[in-house]
Design an enzyme around this catalytic site. Sequence first.
Site, short mmCIF file in Angstrom:
data_model
loop_
_atom_site.label_atom_id
_atom_site.label_comp_id
_atom_site.label_asym_id
_atom_site.label_seq_id
_atom_site.Cartn_x
_atom_site.Cartn_y
_atom_site.Cartn_z
N GLY A 126 -24.74 -40.09 23.77
CA GLY A 126 -23.44 -39.36 23.17
C GLY A 126 -22.04 -39.75 23.94
O GLY A 126 -21.25 -39.39 23.77
N ASP A 252 -21.45 -45.82 6.59
CA ASP A 252 -21.09 -44.93 7.44
C ASP A 252 -19.92 -45.36 8.45
O ASP A 252 -19.33 -44.36 8.82
CB ASP A 252 -22.28 -44.60 8.41
CG ASP A 252 -22.83 -45.51 9.20
OD1 ASP A 252 -23.16 -46.62 8.66
OD2 ASP A 252 -22.58 -45.63 10.49
N ASN A 253 -19.59 -46.53 8.15
CA ASN A 253 -18.17 -46.91 9.01
C ASN A 253 -17.14 -47.23 7.81
O ASN A 253 -16.10 -47.80 8.30
CB ASN A 253 -18.56 -48.19 9.87
CG ASN A 253 -19.51 -47.88 10.87
OD1 ASN A 253 -19.49 -46.81 11.42
ND2 ASN A 253 -20.14 -48.96 11.37
N ASP A 262 -14.03 -47.25 12.87
CA ASP A 262 -15.23 -47.48 13.54
C ASP A 262 -15.40 -48.93 13.92
O ASP A 262 -16.09 -49.69 13.39
CB ASP A 262 -16.60 -46.94 12.81
CG ASP A 262 -16.92 -45.65 13.30
OD1 ASP A 262 -16.20 -44.66 13.75
OD2 ASP A 262 -18.09 -45.11 13.22
P1 AMP Z 1 -21.88 -47.06 15.04
O1 AMP Z 1 -22.85 -48.21 15.21
O2 AMP Z 1 -21.03 -46.88 16.37
O3 AMP Z 1 -21.00 -46.80 14.12
O4 AMP Z 1 -23.01 -45.82 15.07
C1 AMP Z 1 -23.89 -45.51 14.40
C2 AMP Z 1 -24.31 -44.11 14.59
O5 AMP Z 1 -25.33 -43.99 15.82
C3 AMP Z 1 -23.50 -42.89 14.36
O6 AMP Z 1 -24.19 -41.74 13.77
C4 AMP Z 1 -23.17 -42.60 15.98
O7 AMP Z 1 -22.74 -41.34 16.19
C5 AMP Z 1 -24.60 -43.26 16.52
N1 AMP Z 1 -24.27 -43.55 17.85
C6 AMP Z 1 -23.75 -44.77 18.39
N2 AMP Z 1 -23.72 -44.73 19.72
C7 AMP Z 1 -24.56 -43.59 20.08
C8 AMP Z 1 -24.71 -42.87 21.48
N3 AMP Z 1 -24.23 -43.65 22.65
N4 AMP Z 1 -25.05 -41.74 21.60
C9 AMP Z 1 -25.20 -40.85 20.28
N5 AMP Z 1 -25.20 -41.58 19.31
C10 AMP Z 1 -24.66 -42.67 19.27
MG MG Z 2 -20.07 -45.55 13.08
#
Ligand code: AMP
Ligand code: MG
Length: 487
Positions: A126, A252-253, A262
């Site tokens: 998180g 999702d981004n 993102d």
């Molecule tokens: P991202 O690659 O940052 O776009 O994230 C892809 C997914 O992973 C999203 O649902 C984010 O909220 C989740 N996520 C990324 N990093 C973390 C983290 N450190 N803790 C919890 N969820 C994460």
């Molecule tokens: Mg993301």
Amino acid sequence: MKALDELTFDNRFARLGDAFSTHVLPEPLDEPRLVVASNAAMALLDLDPAVAETPVFAELFSGHKLWAEAQPRAMVYSGHQFGSYNPQLGDGRGLLLGEVYNEAFEHWDLHLKGAGQTPYSRMGDGRAVLRSSIREFLASEALHALGIPSSRALCVIGSSTPVWREKQERGAMVLRLAHSHIRFGHFEYFYYTKKPEQQKELAEHVLSLHFPECMEQPEPYLAMFREIVERNAELIAKWQAYGFCHGVMNTDNMSILGITFDFGPFAFLDDFDAHFICNHSDHEGRYSFSNQVPIGQWNLSALAQALTPFISVEALKEALGLYLPLYQANYLDLMRRRLGLTTAEDDDQKLVERLLQLMQNSAVDYTLFFRRLGDESAALAVARLRDDFVDIAGFDAWAEQYTARVARDSDDNEEQRCERMHAVNPLYILRNYLAQNAITAAESGDYSEVRRLHEVLTRPFEEQPGMEQYAQRPPDWGKHLEISCSS
Ligand code: AMP
Ligand code: MG
């Protein structure tokens, strides 16, 4: 000008209810401190920039304090990651604190990234580390200053909270602003979980709040999808024209508003390289620089699929067909401007392609080339720039065409042309090595470099005396930095 406790909330997304998001409180970071704040972003909320220096500011944006009217929510969504559908995503480490509106009645989402675990965290902690928070902050504000639509960043708050990535780092939070945090993946979530009622509610929400002009059209949902196609074509044309590589164009981004969103292992090109891959876990180059164009369309097709309950497949296909021609028209228009041209000729596309090929073969700095091309008369500029090219004969042939094209273009004098070119060709961009220098200093507690770099990047087109070191090609160590994908 408002004080921090004078923000006005109107939490429209939260009111959609528990099918769309979950109430979660931010988990505070230890010993919060202001790393950097953006005065321009503060102005969007009518906030007095001086409040950034107050202790309560750092407390609010590190999870220690919350406005009584805030309704922190973790949003649920899904999406296609590297081409495969992932049914379980959502805000795993960010919270929509609430929506505030300014004196002009513009609504802004306050989104706190790195705010702790949520029901969507899966295996994640998180958290966000200082390094990636600084990168997101700088990129958001730099893109905006370049005229490229992006989510904005209000501030980064650092802390002493340890966060484990490849090594131990420190936790940070970035406060992100956008008119909406709704992604393509929101629509995919309700489509693939077969919740047509909620999907309709989401579509109505987006339509009425973010595309009100489409409500006047005979087919409002179709008009909205078309608008999303157009905005994405324009956005990606800007990325390509200015050498921005996003790196993780998963659905999702992708913002429903067509803004850059993102930030992960993004990069601005130093040397021009069409095949550049900024994400080193992207082994097949799905999100390479030149692939961003077809991937933009792929992502829109994924969104179109999710909209099939509302719009006929035929109409969706037709709207998708607008993407490439729109992209091409926008891109060519921007590249003409970067070349100082005000008129259009049939061969301009070839002129651009030939130049990029020459730059690719000689690893020419993408940003500085265009800047220098507008420093003096076309003839003098190309004479000076030719030394950067290995294929000198090839460059000379291009330069001859270019100077002839400039001569045919307009009646204005060289000075006007230079001014015009400098207004669209930045001198300062967020080079990876510049970000890295700022991060290294910040990790040892010195935030002056992040702040200076941020300042420089807010006026990318203006030559700033004393800031010459920010307008240089990278040193050898900074050329091909591997940016960690863990953030
Ligand atoms: P991202 O690659 O940052 O776009 O994230 C892809 C997914 O992973 C999203 O649902 C984010 O909220 C989740 N996520 C990324 N990093 C973390 C983290 N450190 N803790 C919890 N969820 C994460
Ligand atoms: Mg993301």
